[in-house]
Design an enzyme around this catalytic site. Structure first.
Site: not given
Ligand SMILES: Cc1ncc(C[n+]2csc(CCOP(=O)(O)OP(=O)(O)O)c2C)c(N)n1
Lengths: 339, 368
Positions: A60, A129
């Site tokens: 990322e 999440h």
């Protein structure tokens, strides 16, 4: 106008901007062959090829940083992060680099980068999440933050984001991907930043809702009208930076009451900030303290009943509106409670 | 052994190394006199890695480095005046006083910046390289970073991606033997740094970072390969920093003898003497080049002294690229009224509310 799902509206925005500007390209984990974890980029690899639609490794911070570098060199990258929680691995590149380079180097270079990421609870994905982190990005000078709540805004704001010279954190909502709404068909139907959407007009109480909570607020407004004779004005700011405070203040000036609904954490959240701005600028307009309805001040739990209890639903918004109007006793129950 | 370049080229390399050395020595003095604030990281001892590598680039290639980057700006031709003015925090600095020592930038010369975050520049370098490829140019990016930075996640992530996507980027690890006070063997399991990219698909090379000729020769070869093959490479430049990590460093992690051993290989006299021995220069020209470097630094200091500080009203300049057509608040604070519609209202109310409150307090007091 055509009925379109939020996901497809985003896909259309990406397709149109890829067609319109050679410099636009997409990067992200599983956005190509797999079509995107939430299928937002489905079909784009086939249409535009690997130069424009790039599957990346799971890295990322580096994907975002490469977007920064490519933007500095004149391209217009659109980077997808699979969920907003994963953006935390890229916070260095987002905050220290993307947001600050234009300023830090005295305005010599711009970073026209879009970072797309979905957020939100409701799918029992637990604490790594499911969060809503708009407030973290909104906090950073140098970033623009958009959080569309409808398919039309998803499309119009994403197109604007891609054309903007600033780095934009573009926050989608996982629970909105499947919803349908009317979307203008013309290609140049952009939605400008810094312009709130008045989703419903009303004279009794202003309810500000962001991202998915704009919908929750609208449903609550229907109940308030039908069951309590209360007319709520529902405002979705659409972008948190730039922020259309004028529209909120004008509404508060006429309703004299305000409820802010967000899915994220309350401490230092979007509502906390907005409530401060309203009290600084429109203290005399208020007949009661601003009420906040927010996600629970806890990590997002897995178990369904707990998860449901940890983010706001229509009932809490109704209660908060009645409470702020003095029509119910005590602060509203549920996550975030009263302010 | 690489051969000497043409005398005028060799002289320019030497002059540039001297300029960087004299510039940084003076910067150190100015720091001691509190003309410069914050951190100041000097590359004294590492000049050959800067000049040897940058002189292997074309003007259109990108260079990106770290917080130890005064020399990288100078080698690309940024005037010493604007580098010194940046150190002084003045408006004529190369980042207009927003960056300081760690954040030099000169986009017009494709020096894409110094970066204060260890390892933060690697992904950006790969992005620059990606843009070169994307646009179909054969420019490349030279990315320098320290031995300590090779332990960051971005090192692995970026080398892998650059190899995977065949990006024209030359990574150059400046092995000055320490990450702050932690010696190489105490921070990296693999101390043969040129090999640290192998498992990521990035082959390595090594150069003697105390020797500008060797550095230039190895970097030229690497650049030829990167440009032709569109594949990244990693170069390890073995060097030594003569000064502390920054200005506040008691240097307890190394011995005086060790420093002196490396100083005996100082790249500037080494190259100067070689040029004299080869007949490319004589002793008096050597002294003259050095005097010119010092004189140039004098001018830079004088310029920096006379350059004004940025105006307080400019505090919010360039936080955003503002768009006249976009309403709403980009920032809660700004000095530009035009872009923030709420601002006038706020300004009047901001005065208004405290006044109302003090009125209320006064009235309350009068009533009691
Ligand atoms: C992410 C991050 N962690 C820590 C620091 C503090 N820091 C600044 S320089 C440095 C040492 C880096 O050593 P190296 O990469 O070998 O470069 P050198 O300073 O030797 O040029 C450290 C730990 C930082 N700036 N950024």
């Amino acid at each position: 106008m055509a009925a379109m799902r939020y996901r497809d509206a985003l896909n259309a925005a990406l397709r149109e901007e890829l067609q319109r500007d050679e410099r636009v390209f997409l990067m992200g984990e599983d956005i190509g062959v797999f079509g995107g974890a939430f299928k937002v980029t489905a079909g784009l690899l086939d249409e535009f090829g690997e130069k424009r639609v790039r599957d990346t490794p799971i890295s990322e911070n580096t994907i975002v940083g490469m977007g920064v570098g490519a933007a500095m060199a004149g391209l217009r990258p659109v980077v997808e992060l699979m969920t907003i929680n994963f953006s935390l691995l890229a916070f260095d590149q987002i905050v220290n680099h993307a947001a600050h380079i234009h300023y830090m180097f005295g305005g010599q270079v711009t970073v026209p980068l879009v970072l797309r990421m979905p957020q939100g609870a409701g799918h029992q994905l637990g604490p790594t999440h499911s969060h809503c982190l708009e407030a973290m990005f909104m906090h950073v000078p140098g970033l623009l933050v958009a959080a569309p709540g409808t398919p039309a805004d998803a499309k119009g704001l994403l197109k604007t984001a891609i054309r903007d010279e600033n780095p934009v954190v573009f926050i989608e909502h996982e629970s909105l991907y499947g919803i349908s709404g009317e979307v203008p068909e013309e290609e140049e139907a952009l939605v400008g930043f810094g312009r709130a959407r008045v989703a419903r007009e009303g004279s009794d109480v202003t309810v500000v809702g962001i991202s998915r909570m704009a919908r929750t607020a609208e449903r609550a407004a229907e109940t308030l009208a039908a069951e309590h004779g209360v007319h709520a004005e529902v405002i979705d700011p659409r972008t948190l930076r730039p922020l259309d405070l004028d529209t909120v203040l004008a509404s508060v000036a006429s309703t004299n009451h305000c409820v802010i609904v967000e899915e994220g954490w309350p401490h230092g959240g979007v509502g906390a900030n907005l409530a401060a701005l309203i009290s600084e600028q429109a203290f005399d307009d208020l007949d009661a303290p601003v009420q906040r309805v927010s996600g629970a001040d806890a990590p997002m739990p897995y178990s369904k009943p707990l998860e449901d209890a940890a983010y706001p639903h229509e009932a809490q918004v109704v209660q908060a509106a009645l409470a702020v109007l003095g029509q119910s006793q005590g602060p509203p129950a549920g996550p975030g409670g009263g302010s | 052994m690489p051969t000497l370049p043409a005398p005028e080229v060799a002289r320019e390399w030497l002059a540039t190394m001297m300029l960087i050395r004299r510039f940084e020595e003076r910067a150190g003095e100015m720091y001691a006199r509190a003309k410069i604030g914050g951190f100041l990281h000097l590359s004294i001892g590492e000049e050959a890695t800067i000049v040897g590598s940058a002189r292997a680039l074309r003007e259109s290639d990108y260079l990106i480095s770290t917080y130890r980057s005064h020399g990288h700006a100078l080698v690309r031709g940024t005037p010493p005046e604007s580098v010194m003015a940046e150190l002084f925090g003045r408006v004529d600095g190369c980042s207009h006083g927003r960056g300081g020592s760690m954040h030099m930038f000169d986009g017009s010369r494709r020096f894409m910046g110094g970066y204060g975050i260890v390892g933060g520049n690697l992904p950006i370098a790969a992005g620059l390289a990606l843009a070169c490829d994307y646009k179909g140019s054969d420019d490349l990016t030279l990315c320098t970073f320290g031995d300590g930075a090779s332990n960051q996640g971005t090192f692995g992530e970026t080398l892998n991606l650059a190899a995977l996507w065949q990006l024209p980027v030359l990574f150059m690890v400046i092995n000055n033997q320490f990450g702050m006070g932690t010696a190489l063997r105490r921070h990296s399991a693999v101390t043969d740094l040129q090999r640290k990219g192998e498992s990521l698909g990035v082959p390595g090379m090594r150069c003697d970072g105390m020797d500008v000729l060797d550095t230039h020769g190895v970097v030229c070869e690497a650049i030829r390969r990167v440009r032709e093959d569109r594949r990244p490479l990693l170069i390890e430049a073995v060097t030594y920093r003569f000064r502390g990590h920054s200005m506040a460093d008691p240097e307890q992690y190394r011995s005086r003898e060790e420093v002196e051993r490396w100083q005996a290989r100082d790249p500037i006299p080494a190259f100067g003497n070689k040029l004299v021995a080869e007949g490319a220069l004589d002793e008096s020209e050597l002294a003259q080049l050095d005097a010119q470097a010092s004189a140039r630094v004098d001018e830079a200091v004088a310029f920096a002294e006379s350059s004004p500080f940025p105006k307080p009203e400019s505090l919010y300049d360039n936080v955003y690229v503002l768009d006249q057509d976009v309403p709403g608040w980009y920032s809660l604070h700004t000095t530009d009224q035009d872009h923030i519609p709420s601002r006038d209202q706020e300004a009047s109310q901001a005065g208004e509310i405290p006044r109302q409150m003090s009125d209320a307090v006064r009235l309350g007091e009068e009533a009691s």
